[in-house]
Structures are given as C-alpha cells and as structure tokens.
Design a protein around this motif. Structure first.
Motif: not given
Length: 133
Positions: A1-28
């Motif tokens: 389960m901790s592997a799954m939590v780590a994967r979800v956390t990792n996925g959320e981190t990636k999603n946050s980074a993608i959202r931030a890049r997406l926000t920057v690109n939308e502003r641009r």
C-alpha cells in the motif's frame, strides 16, 4: 500500500508540475494573443496611412502629369513661334543686305556727284574768271 501511496503522490506531483507548466503556457498564449492583436491594430493603422499616402501621391502625380502636358503644348507653341521668328529674322537680314547694297550704291553715286559738282564748280569758276577779263 505504501508503494501505491508513493505512486499516487508521485502522480500528483507530476500533475501539479504539469498544471503549473500548463498555467505558464496558457499565460504565454494570452500574452501572445494580446501582442498579436496590438500588432494587427498597428499594421491596420499603418496600412491605412500608406493607402492615404498612396492616394495623395496618385493625386499629386496626376496634377504633375497634367502640368507636364501643358508644358509640352506650350513648348510646341513656342517652338513654332520661334521657327516663325527665325524665318522673319532671315527675311529681315535679306532685306538689310539689299538695303546695305543700295546704300553703298547711293553713297558711290553721291561721291560721283560730288566729284562732278566740284568739276562743274571749278569749270564755272573758270568761265566766270574769263568773262571778267
């Protein structure tokens, strides 16, 4: 389960980074749209100015071409007049030459008459002296 939590956390981190890049690109993208709109307005203004200048230049060119045609007509008339004056000057020069020739002949006749007059005066004077003796 901790592997799954780590994967979800990792996925959320990636999603946050993608959202931030997406926000920057939308502003641009929005910035680029704004810049493009401003450039389009500027280009539209410049095109209108160029069209107005072109219309002005066409109008001025038309006036200049009309003046050039008038000058051509005036030049043609002046050329004809100059040619006529040249003919008249030539005729006057011929008349002057004839008059100079006649004047020269008249002067020669005057000189001959003076000589003849002097001879006749001398002869009359001699006759008058003979009659008084």
């Amino acid at each position: 389960m901790s592997a799954m939590v780590a994967r979800v956390t990792n996925g959320e981190t990636k999603n946050s980074a993608i959202r931030a890049r997406l926000t920057v690109n939308e502003r641009r993208v929005e910035e680029l749209k704004t810049d493009n709109a401003a450039q389009l307005i500027d280009l539209g203004i410049r095109v209108r100015i160029s069209e107005n200048q072109t219309a002005d230049f066409k109008s001025r060119l038309s006036v200049i071409e009309s003046q050039a045609e008038e000058f051509k007509k005036e030049n043609a008339a002046q050329t004809a007049e100059l040619s006529d004056l040249g003919i008249r000057v030539g005729a006057s020069e011929n008349q002057t030459a004839v008059l100079e020739s006649r004047l020269s002949a008249s002067e020669s006749q005057v000189e001959e008459l003076k000589t003849e007059h002097a001879a006749l005066t001398s002869e009359l004077s001699a006759m008058g002296d003979v009659c008084h003796v």
